[in-house]
Every structure is written in C-alpha cells, then in structure tokens.
Design a protein around this motif. Structure first.
Motif, PDB file in Angstrom:
ATOM      1  N   ARG A  57     109.246  51.838  91.288  1.00 44.00           N
ATOM      2  CA  ARG A  57     109.521  50.703  90.395  1.00 44.00           C
ATOM      3  C   ARG A  57     108.761  49.438  90.799  1.00 44.00           C
ATOM      4  O   ARG A  57     108.932  48.401  90.153  1.00 44.00           O
ATOM      5  N   PHE A  58     107.976  49.510  91.817  1.00 42.39           N
ATOM      6  CA  PHE A  58     107.232  48.330  92.290  1.00 42.39           C
ATOM      7  C   PHE A  58     106.006  48.144  91.389  1.00 42.39           C
ATOM      8  O   PHE A  58     104.984  48.802  91.553  1.00 42.39           O
ATOM      9  N   LEU A  59     106.121  47.238  90.390  1.00 42.26           N
ATOM     10  CA  LEU A  59     105.093  47.129  89.353  1.00 42.26           C
ATOM     11  C   LEU A  59     104.323  45.808  89.359  1.00 42.26           C
ATOM     12  O   LEU A  59     103.337  45.682  88.630  1.00 42.26           O
ATOM     13  N   GLY A  60     104.748  44.829  90.139  1.00 48.59           N
ATOM     14  CA  GLY A  60     104.178  43.498  89.970  1.00 48.59           C
ATOM     15  C   GLY A  60     103.008  43.143  90.848  1.00 48.59           C
ATOM     16  O   GLY A  60     102.351  42.132  90.611  1.00 48.59           O
ATOM     17  N   TYR A  61     102.705  43.976  91.849  1.00 47.71           N
ATOM     18  CA  TYR A  61     101.668  43.602  92.816  1.00 47.71           C
ATOM     19  C   TYR A  61     100.747  44.787  93.085  1.00 47.71           C
ATOM     20  O   TYR A  61     101.166  45.947  93.014  1.00 47.71           O
ATOM     21  N   SER A 359      96.193  51.830  79.553  1.00 45.65           N
ATOM     22  CA  SER A 359      95.964  51.851  78.101  1.00 45.65           C
ATOM     23  C   SER A 359      97.236  52.271  77.371  1.00 45.65           C
ATOM     24  O   SER A 359      97.601  51.694  76.337  1.00 45.65           O
ATOM     25  N   TRP A 360      97.917  53.272  77.895  1.00 43.78           N
ATOM     26  CA  TRP A 360      99.166  53.775  77.290  1.00 43.78           C
ATOM     27  C   TRP A 360     100.217  52.673  77.236  1.00 43.78           C
ATOM     28  O   TRP A 360     100.857  52.459  76.197  1.00 43.78           O
ATOM     29  N   LEU A 361     100.386  51.942  78.364  1.00 45.83           N
ATOM     30  CA  LEU A 361     101.382  50.869  78.390  1.00 45.83           C
ATOM     31  C   LEU A 361     101.008  49.752  77.425  1.00 45.83           C
ATOM     32  O   LEU A 361     101.860  49.239  76.685  1.00 45.83           O
ATOM     33  N   ALA A 422     102.730  54.312  89.795  1.00 45.70           N
ATOM     34  CA  ALA A 422     103.432  53.908  88.563  1.00 45.70           C
ATOM     35  C   ALA A 422     103.127  54.922  87.460  1.00 45.70           C
ATOM     36  O   ALA A 422     102.194  54.750  86.676  1.00 45.70           O
ATOM     37  N   ASP A 423     103.922  55.980  87.399  1.00 44.41           N
ATOM     38  CA  ASP A 423     103.676  57.014  86.399  1.00 44.41           C
ATOM     39  C   ASP A 423     104.358  56.640  85.067  1.00 44.41           C
ATOM     40  O   ASP A 423     105.037  55.616  84.965  1.00 44.41           O
ATOM     41  N   ARG A 424     104.177  57.488  84.068  1.00 46.41           N
ATOM     42  CA  ARG A 424     104.720  57.163  82.739  1.00 46.41           C
ATOM     43  C   ARG A 424     106.241  57.210  82.696  1.00 46.41           C
ATOM     44  O   ARG A 424     106.853  56.579  81.833  1.00 46.41           O
ATOM     45  N   GLY A 425     106.830  57.911  83.638  1.00 45.61           N
ATOM     46  CA  GLY A 425     108.282  57.919  83.701  1.00 45.61           C
ATOM     47  C   GLY A 425     108.835  56.541  83.994  1.00 45.61           C
ATOM     48  O   GLY A 425     109.718  56.047  83.281  1.00 45.61           O
ATOM     49  N   VAL A 426     108.299  55.880  85.033  1.00 44.38           N
ATOM     50  CA  VAL A 426     108.804  54.553  85.373  1.00 44.38           C
ATOM     51  C   VAL A 426     108.352  53.518  84.345  1.00 44.38           C
ATOM     52  O   VAL A 426     109.074  52.559  84.059  1.00 44.38           O
ATOM     53  N   LEU A 427     107.182  53.715  83.744  1.00 43.75           N
ATOM     54  CA  LEU A 427     106.732  52.785  82.698  1.00 43.75           C
ATOM     55  C   LEU A 427     107.619  52.903  81.457  1.00 43.75           C
ATOM     56  O   LEU A 427     107.909  51.891  80.803  1.00 43.75           O
ATOM     57  N   THR A 428     108.058  54.104  81.145  1.00 48.03           N
ATOM     58  CA  THR A 428     108.997  54.284  80.027  1.00 48.03           C
ATOM     59  C   THR A 428     110.323  53.603  80.339  1.00 48.03           C
ATOM     60  O   THR A 428     110.929  52.950  79.466  1.00 48.03           O
ATOM     61  N   GLU A 429     110.777  53.745  81.570  1.00 45.35           N
ATOM     62  CA  GLU A 429     112.015  53.066  81.989  1.00 45.35           C
ATOM     63  C   GLU A 429     111.862  51.552  81.840  1.00 45.35           C
ATOM     64  O   GLU A 429     112.770  50.859  81.354  1.00 45.35           O
TER      65      GLU A 429
END
Length: 441
Positions: A57-61, A359-361, A422-429
């Motif tokens: 879940r670490f997405l900001g850095y 691109s997906w996000l 950061a896979d699509r699972g956590v990006l979907t979450e």
C-alpha cells in the motif's frame, strides 16, 4: 568456497540451504521466528513485521518495496562467507587506483560501473564512477565536479541553474557549495523551459553555468529536455549534471532509453550531459539507500588534477577523487548483482509492468474521478497526481502531498508513484477507497 556462477546455478528451492545448511533469517516468516525465539525481542519488531505485511500500500514515494530475488540474497550470503559485511571492509579512494587498504571491493565496484554505464550509452573505454551513499551524494559529487571544473577553466565560480521542480537536495547542495542559484522557469508540464534558460544565461554572461537537469521531477514526473537545454547552452562555458534518480533506473529498459543516454544515436560524437546520478533503492529495489555516479574518465582526470591541489593525502597512496573518504565497501559488492543478466531480465519486466500499470491507473482515474483532476505529465512517467484526498487515505497509502499553483489558485495535491510492488490489486483498492471518500474540495 562456492563460485558465484556455481552458487547461482542451484535451483531456487535448494539454493540457500545448499549454501548455509539452513534457512537464513531473511526468508523466515516473522511469526515463526517469534515462536522459536528464546531471547528478549525488541518491542518495536512486532510493529515492523506488521508494516512488512502492508508494504504494497506504500504508493506516495518512489521506493521499490518488492523483495529482491532469492539469487540476490544468495549473492549476499556468498559475500558474507568471505568476510564482506562481517568485518570492516573499506572502499576509501578511487576504485580505479590501487588502494593502500586491501580489504576493499574496488574490483566489484569497477565491474558494476562498467556494466551500469552500458545502460546509459557511455563509451566503454571512457568511464569513471563509483557507488555513493545515496542519490543526494551522487548529486553532490556531480555538482562539486562541475563547480571545480568550471572554476578551474574560467577562474570564476559558476552559478547553478535549476527549476523549482527539481529535487530539494539541489537547493541544499547549492547552499553547501556556496553557489548563487538561478531559478529557471518551467513549461506547463513542469519541465525546464529552455527559452527561459537562454534568457537567464544572457543575464549572467560573466559567470559559467552549472546546470542541473532532471529526468523525472520529484512530484509531477516531468522530464527536462536535454537536447533543447544543450542548444540553449551553446556558446557558454557550462557543466550539465543529470539527476535521474528514479527514471534513470527504469528508462534504460524501455523504448525511452535515449532520454538518459550519454550519447545519442543521431550524434554519437557529442555528449548530452557531463555526469549522471541514479538512486539504487528506488527502481532497482536495493534494500538500502545508495546511488550510482557515472561520468567519463577524461572528465574525471581533468577534475582530479584540480582536486589534487586541494586534497592530496599521501598516506592513502592516491588522490581519491571523491568527497567522502571512507566509503561503504559492502553496498557496491551487493549492488553488483543488479548489473548481472539475470537481474536485468527481471528489471526489464518490472519496467514494462510499472508503466503499463501507470497507464491503467491514469485511464481509470480519468473515467471515474475526472473531478479529482488527475494528470500524468508524459508517457515516460510512473507518476499520477491529483487533488488531495482525505487525511485517512493520505495516511493509509503514505501519499506525498504538496501545494501547487494552478492558474491563480494555490491548491492541495497528492500523487501516486507506481513502483513494481504496486500491482493492480492494490491500485483497485485505492480506487475503491477514493469512491467511498468523496472529495472535500
């Protein structure tokens, strides 16, 4: 002792037990370790184990929290088996000169720089570099080398040119080196404006120019155009250092490799920059801060002749050429693994996956959350920024936040940096959480 080739040839299932006779602690489950522990465990370790389970879940850095491969840990174990990391090895001085301290890893450091310099299209017979303590340390060496060379050539201290989108370390280093700053305006995408650079250079013709360009600015992921910057610098005495801390890790494995190339295919005789800094803990996922610093041997030799007038420590039998004296010998030996073909195959897969996920996000944010004003500055970038969500989401996903001026308004923004973990699972979450957490703006 096992050779590296034989050691890495074991199957992954039996790899580490073959080398050590047991499962090493870095692959054990934390709960199992606690269950079998007979000593007192530091109270913070339970929290550390909990953090490890939430790292996706670490997405900001821009830090790659994917655990390196088993082969990397096998290589680390082999290094330890000969004492590297077990007692005080020291890479003091120039890795290309004989050291007075035999307990060093200069040979692996030279091989590492030779392998990594290929990613940036340096001429193979004209390279010099080392593994620094961090990306900031690499920037410091580049800026210090530029300051020294320009002052030596002209007799005048340069002014340093960069944008406010550049990493904050540049402002710290500018102050540390005692240089006057010239802030260059940016284009709408956040990249350096070459036309404004040209105007600022014309206003400061009496002083040479130390220019710090950025490929992948800190918050927006903008890319300064090296070729247009070089055009603006024609006729001036200059040194161009490239801060490619994050993007310099993954772009060489993509169709955009030319953005960080020292030489272009169209004009191979003309260098596009003088030195480059790349972080090791960002895209590569090296489990400690470290940085690559690469320049040419000819440029280093010119610098080192000037440097030797300041600092010539006879007792280490060489002019070191580095600002730091004692240097960590373990990190270059460990990071050497990332220059091997097996590691670079994985890095290429990670680079492709990372940009595809970005691109997906971006597409989903545009379709579902256009009111959040999502933006991605270019196809090279793994960064998507948008209006700041709630404190709860900022904390849950460790989002970086900043005030940005859009038009005449100063607004709060956050960004997501898509790293290999950061896979699509956590990006979907993350997207589902945005939907449940309507904007407060």
């Amino acid at each position: 002792m096992l050779t590296r080739r034989r050691f890495l040839g074991y199957s992954t299932a039996g790899l580490l037990t073959a080398a050590t006779g047991c499962t090493p602690p870095f692959l054990e489950d934390p709960a199992d370790r606690d269950a079998h522990s007979s000593g007192t465990v530091h109270p913070s370790l339970a929290n550390k184990a909990g953090l490890a389970r939430l790292k996706n879940r670490f997405l900001g850095y821009p830090v790659n929290l994917t655990m390196p491969s088993e082969e990397f840990f096998a290589w680390r174990q082999e290094l330890q088996s000969v004492g590297i990391g077990q007692f005080a090895y020291n890479n003091v001085g120039n890795p290309y000169k004989e050291s007075a301290i035999p307990y060093n890893t200069h040979d692996l450091e030279r091989e590492l720089i030779a392998g990594m310099s290929k990613l940036y299209a340096f001429p193979p017979q004209d390279i010099w570099g080392f593994l620094s303590h961090s990306g900031t340390d690499s920037n410091m060496h580049g800026m210090y080398m530029g300051r020294t060379l320009l002052q030596g050539r002209t007799g005048k201290l340069p002014k340093v040119y960069f944008t406010r989108e550049a990493h904050y370390s540049i402002q710290i280093l500018r102050d540390l080196l005692g240089l006057d700053a010239v802030f260059v305006d940016t284009l709408p995408d956040g990249g350096m404006d070459p036309s404004d650079l040209e105007r600022k250079l014309a206003d400061n013709v009496s002083r040479p120019a130390l220019v710090v360009a950025t490929v992948g600015t800190t918050f927006k992921g903008a890319v300064d155009s090296l070729d247009r910057i070089r055009q603006a610098l024609k006729g001036h005495s200059y040194y161009l250092h490239l801060d490619a801390a994050l993007f310099g890790g993954y772009l060489p494995f993509t169709a955009h490799a030319g953005e960080v190339a020292y030489r272009s295919t169209a004009d191979p005789g003309t260098p596009r920059y003088d030195s480059i800094a790349v972080s090791c803990h960002k895209f590569f996922g090296f489990p400690a801060p470290a940085g690559l610093f690469i320049t040419t041997k000819s440029r280093f030799e010119e610098f080192n002749e000037l440097f030797g007038r300041i600092h010539d420590p006879e007792y280490i039998h060489q002019v070191p050429g580095t600002i730091t004296c004692s240097r960590d010998a373990v990190k270059p030996a460990e990071f050497y693994y990332f220059s091997t073909p097996e590691a670079q195959e994985r890095l290429a897969r990670d680079a492709r996956s990372m940009l595809a996920n970005t691109s997906w996000l971006m597409e989903r944010m545009q379709s579902r959350f256009s009111g959040w004003q999502p933006a991605r500055m270019n196809d090279l970038s793994n960064t998507v920024f948008f209006r700041r969500p709630s404190d709860r989401l900022v904390k849950k996903y460790s989002l970086a936040t900043m005030h940005l001026t859009i038009g005449s308004q100063r607004l709060d923004y956050a960004h997501v940096v898509i790293m290999p973990h950061a896979d699509r699972g956590v990006l979907t979450e993350f997207l589902d959480d945005l939907e449940k957490d309507p904007p407060g703006f």
